[in-house]
Each structure stands twice: as structure tokens, then as C-alpha cells.
Motif scaffolding. Structure first.
Motif: not given
Length: 455
Positions: A365-373
Motif C-alpha cells: 500500500f502507499s501513503v501520500m501527502n495529499s495536501a492541495d498542491v
């Protein structure tokens, strides 16, 4: 020293000249008895004029010395109509009081306005501060957690060097700190304005920044530059008054102070290192995003330099002088990095039914920093810091602490089903992070190992 934080801050500050950067920029500006009838063209140039790709272009600003409610409407109009403006400016309600007024303007695409508070009412009494103290409350756009909210105080303290002037400033400091002590736990806060304080040893300033039994209302100078600021050339890069008058630029009256949560290197934070003093040799300190807009250090005890101004160039420098209204002040701004958001590619992982063997079966599985770039830009978002732990039986994986920047895509994690023993296997992976909205996420693991009966 936090070298990761310092390096990250320097990387961003090195690019601050680019107007496309999208971190949150907060500012303060004493606009010198503004009634809305003059200075429109000059102020448009101050806010959205560009020099070597640099712009003032704040996202939230508190201003002092507004005269009327209509003048605030005029000001919002010029912010929205200035060439290069995003056109999304509005203002908090105008509050009339004794003397001139503080106001707050902000960009609706960057922050949500949560309300305001008249912290304390000013008056002409010698036992009170002269003007209203206002607090404006905001939430970062697309965030909900308390640690993504902030309160911005605006102050215009009593001018003068007499003991009674200092006493009235102390009253204001006391009321600001007391109010800040009552903010919700985890709330960031800032104080911006015209302090009219000449030295960091003055009691009013000491009260704002000193350690005390209750530390929750304490403020910090993000550029770590205490001292006797007035007429002192060692502080020539951070002086803000007076760009147009005969006295020249020689006072650090205008400042922005920050709460401890904005300088701790976590989540919502100042872009810079508050442990390192601002440079005494350049206005363009790469360690700090804090700037006195227009001051390139060549105007000590002189009117603001126009020709050859290395900070803003001649056109904006002249606009700053015009906007100062024969005396006045320079704006101050700093940049804040917004918190991360955590996203995971899966919340359940099913391994199915497999036969017993000596070879484990892998899933990932993957973990992302999904803040709005798109809104904040990659470099305007803090790193996602998270830990991984697992509880259950029959599964193996690496645990510990991890870091994920918005620019690096995602972190891949592998989990293995132990197939050596038969039976139903279940476990839960827990991820704990500095995401202010969803700090904890879980992933459930299930699978069944079928005995081979000697096969």
C-alpha cells in the motif's frame, strides 16, 4: 539545530522571488490615516507591482489607521482591481472606535473567515490604550482541524516615550496576552501592527514575549532580533518607519510576532528558522521569509531609496513613499507553510485463501501527502510525518517513523502474510501522523492459510 527544517526553509526562501509561490503570506501595514480618497494607484503598485519577479501579494493582512467604513470598501476594491491581483479579496467587518481603526482583509481562496473579537475597547483615557484591539479568526482553506486555524491580532499602540505612553502600551500588551491565553488549545496566533516600541526591553514588549507560568499566550519574534531598534544601524534591514518623512527609516515600529506552534517545525509553521537571528548584512536573508517590503538597508536615517532600490526597484519604492502619506510606514510580511494531509491507497487488504508453505505472500500500500498542491504549491506544504505500527497475528512488515513530502509522490509499504502456520489471520495497521484533520488512519488485514496435510 533542526537541519532538515533549516534546509527545507532555505529551499523555499530561495524561490520567494517567484510570484507563483503559493504559501500563506500574512502581513501588517500602517497605512497612515487612510480615507480612501487618494493613493489608489500607488497602493495597487505596492501590493501587486513586481520587481525581479518579487511581489508583496499577501493573503491575509491587518492594517492600521483606517478612518471610515467606506474607506475599507475602497481598499478592498483597489486590491481586487490591481493588475495582477487574483481578485478574491474581501474584508472582516469594520469596527468603529476611538481614534483610527484596525482592519483585516483576506483572500477567500486561501482562508475561511471564522469571526472576529473586539479584544478591548480603546479610549482617550490616560489609563487605557488609545485604539481598539481586534482579533480575527481564520481556518486554512480545505482544512478543519484546530491546528489548521489561526487568530491574527491587530494592534496600534500608543506612540511616545513618556512613562505614561509606556504604561498605556503595557495595558495593551497585557490584554492581548490574556486574550491569547483563552484561545482553543492548539490554535496558532499572530500579532501584527504598529507597536510604537523602541526597544525589546520595554515592559510592554517583554510582557508579550517573556516566559511565564502560563505559556499559552506567549509570542515570539520569528527573526530573533531583540535590542534597541531606534536609530541603530545594526537593524537597518528591519526598520519600517519613516520612508517618506524627514526622519528617515530608523524605527522597527511595525512587527509580526508568532505563537510557539508556528515556530516548532511541525505542520502549520513559519518558513524560516526562528532560532537564527535575521542578517545584519543583507535584506534578502535566505534563512527567513520575514521581510520589510521596500527596505533594502540603504535608507538608514534617510528617506526610502528609490533609484537603485534592490528590494523593490524604483517604481514600487516611489509607490511606498506616496502610500506613506508624507510620513508613515512600510509593510511587513512573512510566509507560513500549511500542514500536510495523509492519504492511503487502501484501507483494507485481503490476502484471500492460500496454502500453507514456507514462502510468505506480499501485498503493498502507499501513503501520500495529499495536501492541495494547486492551492498551496508543493514547497508551501509541510512534510507529512507519520508512524506505522501493526497489531494482530500472522503478518509481518517494517514499522517505525517515516517522512513524505508533497513533491516525492508516495511512500510504498510492504506487508507479508506468514503462511507457515494454518488458520485465519487478522491484523490492523495504524498510521499516526501530523495531519491536523485525520491524524490516525487504519488498514485492516485478513487472510486464511489452509493446511496442506503433508502435501
Amino acid at each position: 539545530m533542526n537541519w532538515r527544517r533549516l534546509w527545507s526553509g532555505m529551499a523555499i526562501i530561495a524561490g520567494l522571488s517567484c510570484s507563483a509561490f503559493a504559501q500563506l503570506r500574512v502581513a501588517t501595514y500602517n497605512i497612515s490615516n487612510y480615507d480612501g480618497s487618494t493613493r489608489t494607484a500607488a497602493l495597487k503598485s505596492v501590493f501587486y507591482g513586481a520587481f525581479q519577479s518579487r511581489q508583496f501579494a499577501p493573503d491575509v493582512i491587518v492594517c492600521q489607521e483606517f478612518l471610515t467604513g467606506p474607506s475599507l470598501s475602497t481598499f478592498v476594491g483597489l486590491l481586487n482591481s490591481a493588475p495582477g491581483s487574483p481578485g478574491d479579496w474581501t474584508a472582516a467587518p469594520f469596527v468603529d472606535g476611538a481614534d483610527t481603526e484596525s482592519v483585516c482583509c483576506f483572500r477567500t481562496s486561501k482562508v475561511d473567515f471564522l469571526g472576529y473579537d473586539v479584544v478591548s475597547i480603546g479610549s482617550s483615557s490616560t489609563s487605557n490604550h488609545p485604539r481598539n484591539i481586534l482579533r480575527y479568526d481564520f481556518g486554512l482553506k480545505n482544512y478543519a482541524g484546530e491546528s489548521a486555524k489561526f487568530s491574527y491580532y491587530s494592534t496600534h499602540m500608543k506612540a511616545g516615550s513618556f512613562e505614561n505612553d509606556k504604561a498605556r502600551r503595557l495595558i495593551e500588551s497585557q490584554r492581548i496576552r490574556t486574550n491569547a491565553e483563552g484561545l482553543p488549545s492548539g490554535r496558532a496566533f499572530l500579532l501584527g501592527g504598529d507597536f510604537n516600541i523602541q526597544t525589546s526591553s520595554e515592559t510592554a514588549y517583554v510582557h508579550l514575549v517573556e516566559s511565564a507560568v502560563n505559556e499559552s499566550g506567549r509570542l515570539f519574534d520569528p527573526i530573533n532580533r531583540p535590542g534597541s531598534w531606534v536609530n541603530n544601524g545594526n537593524f537597518r534591514f528591519i526598520h519600517t518607519q519613516d520612508p517618506a518623512g524627514g526622519g528617515g527609516v530608523d524605527d522597527r515600529f511595525d512587527q509580526i510576532l508568532l505563537s510557539s506552534g508556528l515556530i516548532d517545525g511541525q505542520g502549520f509553521e513559519y518558513i524560516g528558522d526562528a532560532s537564527i537571528p535575521f542578517s545584519t548584512t543583507t535584506w534578502n536573508d535566505p534563512i527567513h521569509s520575514y521581510r520589510c517590503w521596500g527596505n533594502d538597508g540603504t535608507s538608514f536615517n534617510l528617506p526610502l531609496t528609490i533609484t537603485g532600490n534592490q528590494n523593490v526597484g524604483p517604481t514600487i519604492a516611489q509607490a511606498l513613499i506616496t502610500s506613506a502619506n508624507t510620513s508613515g510606514h512600510l509593510p511587513v510580511f512573512l510566509d507560513l507553510r500549511v500542514p500536510p494531509k495523509m492519504a492511503v491507497s487502501k484501507t483494507e487488504i485481503y490476502f484471500g485463501k492460500v496454502f500453507q508453505s514456507a514462502k510468505p505472500i506480499k501485498r503493498s500500500f502507499s501513503v501520500m501527502n495529499s495536501a492541495d498542491v494547486a492551492l498551496w504549491n508543493q514547497v508551501g506544504i509541510s512534510d507529512l510525518e507519520y508512524s506505522v505500527s501493526i497489531v494482530g497475528n500472522g503478518f509481518l512488515m517494517s514499522t517505525g517513523n517515516y517522512l513524505e513530502s508533497p513533491a516525492s509522490g508516495s511512500n510504498a509499504h510492504e506487508v507479508w502474510l506468514d503462511t507457515r502456520t494454518p488458520g485465519r489471520k487478522t491484523a490492523t495497521i495504524t498510521l499516526q501522523s501530523n495531519d491536523p484533520d485525520v491524524p490516525d488512519q487504519t488498514i485492516t488485514l485478513t487472510g486464511t492459510v489452509i493446511a496442506t496435510n503433508g502435501r
